[in-house]
Write a protein that holds these residues in place. Structure first.
Motif, PDB file in Angstrom:
ATOM      1  N   SER A  44       0.801  -1.220  -0.058  1.00  0.00           N
ATOM      2  CA  SER A  44       0.092  -0.053   0.139  1.00  0.00           C
ATOM      3  C   SER A  44       0.678   1.155   0.071  1.00  0.00           C
ATOM      4  N   TYR A  45       0.651   2.003  -1.014  1.00  0.00           N
ATOM      5  CA  TYR A  45       1.495   3.422  -1.019  1.00  0.00           C
ATOM      6  C   TYR A  45       0.496   4.549  -0.786  1.00  0.00           C
ATOM      7  N   ALA A  46       0.900   5.593  -0.234  1.00  0.00           N
ATOM      8  CA  ALA A  46      -0.174   6.494  -0.077  1.00  0.00           C
ATOM      9  C   ALA A  46       0.866   8.000  -0.154  1.00  0.00           C
ATOM     10  N   PRO A  73      -0.780  11.556   0.755  1.00  0.00           N
ATOM     11  CA  PRO A  73      -1.898  12.326   0.782  1.00  0.00           C
ATOM     12  C   PRO A  73      -1.788  13.567   0.371  1.00  0.00           C
ATOM     13  N   ASP A 132      -2.868  13.578  -3.053  1.00  0.00           N
ATOM     14  CA  ASP A 132      -4.454  12.600  -3.156  1.00  0.00           C
ATOM     15  C   ASP A 132      -4.153  11.400  -4.162  1.00  0.00           C
ATOM     16  N   TYR A 187      -3.473   7.061  -4.101  1.00  0.00           N
ATOM     17  CA  TYR A 187      -3.359   5.912  -3.214  1.00  0.00           C
ATOM     18  C   TYR A 187      -3.322   4.832  -4.292  1.00  0.00           C
ATOM     19  N   SER A 209      -2.609   0.588  -4.576  1.00  0.00           N
ATOM     20  CA  SER A 209      -2.569  -0.701  -3.934  1.00  0.00           C
ATOM     21  C   SER A 209      -1.961  -2.064  -4.779  1.00  0.00           C
ATOM     22  N   TYR A 235      -5.689   1.862  -7.916  1.00  0.00           N
ATOM     23  CA  TYR A 235      -4.915   3.239  -7.519  1.00  0.00           C
ATOM     24  C   TYR A 235      -6.224   4.068  -7.653  1.00  0.00           C
ATOM     25  N   GLU A 279      -6.805   8.616  -7.218  1.00  0.00           N
ATOM     26  CA  GLU A 279      -6.050   9.770  -7.229  1.00  0.00           C
ATOM     27  C   GLU A 279      -7.118  10.856  -7.655  1.00  0.00           C
TER      28      GLU A 279
END
Length: 166
Positions: free
Chosen positions: A74-76, A78, A81, A83, A85, A132, A134
């Motif tokens: 999991s990459y985030a 924020p 905006d 994300y 997976s 993803y 975004e």
């Protein structure tokens, strides 16, 4: 031909999203079937369908991967905006050439004995697919959409979503 030109369209799309987002939560499956997640740092500046992470070969995740190679990453980001997976199959590898290629100051912090550390290994994740979400709209516009949705009692529009199959 440079390395980027050698990537498939799907590899390029995923790598473009992961650029600048190096920390990931890697989820493995424990012996009792429970999920275990821990932060990992994505290594390297290129992507050929595999993602790389430094690890100790005697860490619990090595045993978990030997039993079940399925992982989730999991990459985030924020602030962007964004994300992502990632799903794939992972394996602990002891590739001296790859270790030397990926070695950096960050890795040295975890492995003070350097590349001679007897437990130093890599985890290679062969990516199957990624999903993803975004939203590239300015934050002010996103906030306005949320407020309008509250007034109208309708969920706000979501950002771009997609699936990338490798």
């Amino acid at each position: 031909m440079n390395e980027r030109e050698q990537m498939t369209a799907a590899q390029r799309e995923l790598w473009d999203k992961l650029q600048g987002v190096r920390p990931a939560m890697m989820t493995t499956i424990d012996a009792d079937g429970s999920l275990r997640s821990r932060p990992m740092w994505t290594q390297g500046d290129t992507f050929d369908g595999s993602l790389w992470f430094f690890s100790a070969d005697d860490a619990p995740k090595a045993d978990e991967l030997a039993r079940n190679p399925q992982v989730g990453l999991s990459y985030a980001a924020p602030d962007k905006d964004l994300y992502v997976s990632v799903s794939g199959r992972a394996k602990v590898v002891r590739d001296r050439e790859k270790i030397d290629e990926l070695w950096n100051t960050f890795a040295e912090a975890w492995f003070p004995d350097g590349t001679d550390d007897p437990h130093l290994a890599l985890i290679r994740v062969d990516v199957d697919h990624a999903q993803y979400w975004e939203d590239k709209k300015p934050k002010v516009l996103q906030l306005a959409e949320i407020l309008i949705s509250v007034v109208r009692d309708v969920p706000p529009k979501s950002g771009d979503q997609g699936r990338i199959d490798l």
